[in-house]
Design a protein around this motif. Structure first.
Motif, PDB file in Angstrom:
ATOM      1  N   ILE A 103       0.843  -1.203   0.000  1.00 51.15           N
ATOM      2  CA  ILE A 103       0.000   0.000   0.000  1.00 51.15           C
ATOM      3  C   ILE A 103       0.873   1.246   0.000  1.00 51.15           C
ATOM      4  O   ILE A 103       0.616   2.210  -0.758  1.00 51.15           O
ATOM      5  N   CYS A 126       2.398   1.725  -3.425  1.00 55.31           N
ATOM      6  CA  CYS A 126       1.414   2.179  -4.404  1.00 55.31           C
ATOM      7  C   CYS A 126       1.056   3.650  -4.181  1.00 55.31           C
ATOM      8  O   CYS A 126       0.816   4.399  -5.144  1.00 55.31           O
ATOM      9  N   GLU A 127       0.996   4.076  -2.917  1.00 57.07           N
ATOM     10  CA  GLU A 127       0.720   5.493  -2.657  1.00 57.07           C
ATOM     11  C   GLU A 127       1.847   6.371  -3.184  1.00 57.07           C
ATOM     12  O   GLU A 127       1.596   7.463  -3.721  1.00 57.07           O
ATOM     13  N   LEU A 187      -4.508   0.272  -5.774  1.00 60.49           N
ATOM     14  CA  LEU A 187      -4.386   0.782  -4.413  1.00 60.49           C
ATOM     15  C   LEU A 187      -5.699   0.624  -3.652  1.00 60.49           C
ATOM     16  O   LEU A 187      -5.720   0.231  -2.466  1.00 60.49           O
ATOM     17  N   TYR A 196      -9.930   5.718  -3.260  1.00 66.31           N
ATOM     18  CA  TYR A 196      -9.124   5.297  -4.411  1.00 66.31           C
ATOM     19  C   TYR A 196      -9.968   4.586  -5.476  1.00 66.31           C
ATOM     20  O   TYR A 196      -9.735   4.751  -6.678  1.00 66.31           O
TER      21      TYR A 196
END
Length: 398
Positions: free
Chosen positions: A315, A318-319, A335, A351
């Motif tokens: 996570i 991906c952020e 995400l 998201y």
């Protein structure tokens, strides 16, 4: 001017002969008892010259008569050569014009000359092949099977025609015979690659692609596409277990591993066998080399277990990627899916809704609606869940 000079020379010669003969008092006497013949020297010279010309003419006539059969045979041979060579030219012209029936007939005329038989057979075989007459094609090629001078040309023609006829087994046999004779030129390698591609012999296709790349004999786009097809087939074979898929991936060169299509296919293969850790490594390495949505799509399928440090690290990564690629719908969907798995409801909804607004393809829209439906269902929001389920169904139908 030239004619005038000849006339002057001829007149001078005649005058010289006349003057010489006039003042020549010599006689020639022939005795054959009891006969005697008296001749002037001038008459004797004239008669001797006439006799020489007569004997010379008779000798030429006898010689020409004796050589007549040879001259007739030579004339017939020259005529046959002219007709055969004209047939060869006509056959080539008709073949290039696409008049294959005329080409084959002209090749038959050209084959009457032994020197043209090999080329005529190749033209006839190609013409018969274009007319979908495999029996005649094979007959043409069989006729020159024993001609060593035409061996390479025959094998190249056999390979090309059988590949075009989608008979890779026969084409590969011709390629093997060609290689055994030491012929490995670029055109032969290209047809061997096509034959192996039809035979789905992907390791050999990859080897030939690499060889042709070294010789700059393939367009980069074609080379890349052939590699993708080969690795897609190798990695997508259903008989692979975990160890065999690792073995296949270990044989992939480092440069090919970073290609988006190959990395995405490999990650999907590892995910299908539960090797999510290795799939994540493949995706992360490929995305470092170049961003591609296909690879991102494989990353969400490699999600770690709920509550695990691996999932949290995914996570966070991906952020960070989303800050670099803010409008990427696939990344937002990935995400959101990871946050949904981690039960981070607020982030997941944000998201997923972002992915839904940025998505352009029907697959991404359908999956975003499905994930949002699952999220609302988990939160007990039945009305919103039903709405997204309906939208997902509509996206599937459309």
């Amino acid at each position: 001017m030239r004619l005038l000079l000849w006339l002057v020379a001829l007149m001078a010669t005649a005058i010289g002969i006349a003057v010489t003969a006039r003042f020549n008092p010599g006689n020639v006497v022939f005795f054959y008892p009891p006969h005697r013949i008296d001749l002037s020297l001038n008459l004797f010279v004239v008669l001797a010259a006439l006799l020489f010309l007569l004997l010379y003419g008779l000798a030429r006539a006898v010689r020409s008569t004796l050589r007549m059969p040879e001259r007739v045979a030579a004339y017939r041979q020259r005529k046959r050569e002219r007709e055969a060579n004209k047939g060869l030219r006509d056959a080539l012209k008709a073949l290039f014009e696409g008049r294959f029936g005329h080409a084959e007939k002209a090749a038959m005329r050209a084959a009457d000359l032994p020197e043209n038989a090999g080329l005529a057979a190749l033209i006839g075989a190609r013409a018969a092949h274009r007319m979908r007459e495999p029996a005649r094609r094979d007959a043409w090629l069989a006729g020159i099977a024993s001609d060593n001078a035409m061996k390479t040309a025959r094998l190249m023609t056999v390979t090309e025609l059988l590949v075009d006829d989608h008979k890779p087994e026969g084409a590969l046999e011709a390629v093997a015979e060609l290689n055994a004779s030491g012929q490995r030129h670029i055109h032969a390698l290209q047809w061997a690659m096509k034959a192996n591609q039809q035979a789905r012999n992907w390791p050999e296709v990859l080897r030939l692609v690499r060889t042709l790349d070294k010789r700059n004999a393939l367009h980069p786009a074609l080379s890349s596409r052939l590699r993708e097809l080969a690795y897609e087939a190798l990695l997508g074979e259903g008989g692979h277990d975990a160890e065999s898929i690792r073995g296949v991936w270990a044989g992939v060169p480092a440069a090919d591993r970073l290609q988006p299509a190959i990395a995405a296919r490999a990650a999907a293969a590892f995910n299908a066998r539960g090797l999510h850790d290795e799939a994540r490594v493949i995706v992360e390495d490929a995305l470092k080399a170049g961003w591609d949505e296909r690879v991102v799509r494989a990353y969400r399928d490699a999600a770690g277990p709920e509550g695990s440090p691996t999932l949290l690290a995914q996570i966070e990564r991906c952020e960070a990627w989303l800050r670099e690629h803010p409008g990427d719908a696939e990344l937002a969907l990935t995400l959101g899916s990871l946050c949904l798995r981690q039960k981070l409801w607020g982030k997941a909804q944000r998201y997923l809704e972002q992915a839904l607004s940025d998505a352009t393809g029907p697959d991404a829209v359908r999956e975003a609606h499905l994930k949002l439906a699952q999220l609302h269902e988990a939160l007990g929001q039945r009305e919103q869940a039903d709405y997204h389920f309906r939208q997902c169904a509509l996206a599937t139908v459309l």
